[in-house]
Design an enzyme around this catalytic site. Structure first.
Site, PDB file in Angstrom:
ATOM      1  N   GLU A 248     -77.655  47.733 -31.198  1.00 55.06           N
ATOM      2  CA  GLU A 248     -76.828  47.496 -30.001  1.00 55.06           C
ATOM      3  C   GLU A 248     -77.200  46.140 -29.409  1.00 55.06           C
ATOM      4  OE1 GLU A 248     -76.832  50.474 -26.853  1.00 55.06           O
ATOM      5  OE2 GLU A 248     -76.802  52.090 -28.337  1.00 55.06           O
TER       6      GLU A 248
ATOM      7  N   GLU B  85     -82.783  55.543 -28.456  1.00 55.05           N
ATOM      8  CA  GLU B  85     -83.509  55.124 -27.254  1.00 55.05           C
ATOM      9  C   GLU B  85     -84.322  56.229 -26.592  1.00 55.05           C
ATOM     10  OE1 GLU B  85     -80.724  53.195 -24.598  1.00 55.05           O
ATOM     11  OE2 GLU B  85     -80.581  51.453 -25.901  1.00 55.05           O
TER      12      GLU B  85
END
Ligand code: FCB
Length: 447
Positions: free
Chosen positions: A356, A166
């Site tokens: 995720e 991320e």
């Protein structure tokens, strides 16, 4: 819905990250990470929570792996704590740290669980930050040395590598909003951090491939699709800017060798974008777009945009409708299906993993010592159905990793949010599988 609907080679997994679960932050030669320093800074973490112990996975990892095996997953996504495996000079190696992960990887292989290893899930050494960190282009070399050393060390036993987790969160929350470590508030730093993270990703790919033959390498992006609140041109324009800021700022350089135009113009107009763009060098986009083997997508929710949201220096995921998780994120599985279709159409990655996806909710432990976290089950099931619809429409989705295997230290939110399939008592470190664990287990191994 059956597991077999997703194809034979589908990777079923769960995910964690080092700082969020390990604890033992100052033992066996581990040096400080930026998160060790940040968590100790007053007012940064909800309730002043600390991660010195977290889930005590450092001591209890074998017990955790038994639960992992019982769950029936094929794969486990976790991260290496860079400050656990190097000394303050970032060059010397810390054998105890190296061995800690080697033991885990070997145990996973023994259990027939495939390790997916993330190099950078945010807990970079404080020493790296002090040398300039992601803001300083020269520091990319430290990351490359780290990637080289890790892939040398584990290259034979790990075949799935993730460079960064991320980049948007690292740069935006860490360097623009300052709500995450290292707590900087500088737009120009934020833009540089993005750029340098992506370059370090591109440069590390051939190094990892060289050291870890027949391995696959990818990056993980948190993608949040924006939707306009109405069909007005203003809301649509706002949505376009949001999507470029949040998603395409990463997807475009990785897959199209450019930064998206409209959001850049928007920032230049506002006077935010650094006037001096020397930090973008010739050939940078060729490096960033080095072909990967997979794209990892973390999906939690969508954002709804209206034209008055002109300030993208905030966290625009807040404008939501529908049912929400404890994080106030809307439960919106259709967004996952659409996102997968869009990314596939525009970027055409070789394969995609959902690296995720999950939710936090409050719950009680009942008199039978059970946790009936029905809402998590509904969330999980509805998002798996969205994955299945996307696969049926031709998306090369090859795996799903639920966030998270166990409750853990949720960054600036401390222990306020519980994302796990396994409940952790943060006082006693007792593990208690929730009903959602049983649901996933039943789905995976058909009891
Ligand atoms: C993601 C992070 C992960 C966890 C979840 C809830 O942004 O990658 O570590 O905090 O959110």
């Amino acid at each position: 819905m059956e597991k077999t609907d997703f194809g034979k080679d589908f990777n079923w997994g769960v995910a964690t990250s080092s700082f969020q679960i390990e604890g033992s932050n100052h033992v066996d030669g581990k040096i400080d990470s930026i998160w060790d320093v940040f968590t100790k800074t007053k007012g940064k973490i909800r309730n002043g929570d600390q991660a010195n112990d977290a889930c005590n996975h450092y001591e209890l990892w074998k017990e955790d792996f038994k639960l992992l095996k019982k769950l029936g997953v094929d794969s486990y996504r976790f991260s290496i704590s860079w400050p656990r495996v190097v000394g303050q000079d970032l060059k010397t190696k810390n054998q105890k740290g190296i061995d800690f992960y080697k033991k885990q990887i070997n145990e996973l292989l023994e259990l027939e669980i495939t390790p997916f290893l993330t190099l950078n899930h945010w807990d970079i050494p404080q020493a790296f930050f002090e040398k300039g960190g992601w803001v300083n282009r020269d520091c990319i070399n430290y990351f490359l040395e780290y990637a080289n050393f890790l892939s040398n060390e584990y290259g034979d036993i790990v075949k799935n590598w993730i460079t960064h987790n991320e980049p948007w969160v690292i740069s935006h929350l860490g360097y623009s909003l300052g709500t995450h470590a290292p707590g900087i508030k500088s737009f120009s730093d934020y833009i540089k951090v993005n750029h340098h993270l992506l370059i370090s990703h591109g440069l590390s790919i051939p190094i990892i491939r060289e050291n870890s033959k027949k391995s696959e390498v990818g990056i993980v992006l948190n993608l949040t699709p924006g939707y306009p609140e109405s069909s007005s041109p203003e809301d649509k324009e706002e949505t376009l800017i949001f999507n470029q800021f949040f998603n395409e700022w990463f997807l475009d350089p990785l897959y199209k060798k450019k930064y998206p135009k409209e959001v850049m113009d928007h920032w230049i107009k506002k006077g935010d974008f650094p006037a001096n763009t020397d930090f973008i060098k010739e050939n940078d986009f060729d490096i960033i777009a080095t072909e990967t083997d997979f794209l990892g997508i973390n999906y939690y929710s969508r954002a709804i945009l209206k034209s008055s949201d002109t300030d993208n220096n905030k966290y625009p995921i807040e404008n939501i409708s529908g049912s929400k998780t404890k994080f106030d994120w809307e439960v919106f599985p259709d967004g996952l299906e659409k996102l997968l279709l869009d990314v596939n159409e525009h970027c055409n990655p070789k394969k995609i993993y959902i690296t995720e996806n999950g939710c936090s909710y409050d719950y009680e432990i009942d008199s039978k010592n059970q946790i009936n976290d029905i809402k998590r089950i509904e969330y999980l099931e509805s998002h798996l159905l969205a994955c299945k619809r996307a696969i049926n429409k031709g998306v090369p989705l090859k795996g799903y990793f639920h966030w998270s295997f166990m409750d853990n230290f949720e960054w600036a939110e401390g222990y306020y949010h519980r994302f796990g399939l396994v409940h952790i008592d943060f006082q006693t470190f007792e593990r208690l599988p929730k009903l959602s664990y049983e649901w996933y287990r039943n789905f995976l191994i058909k009891l």
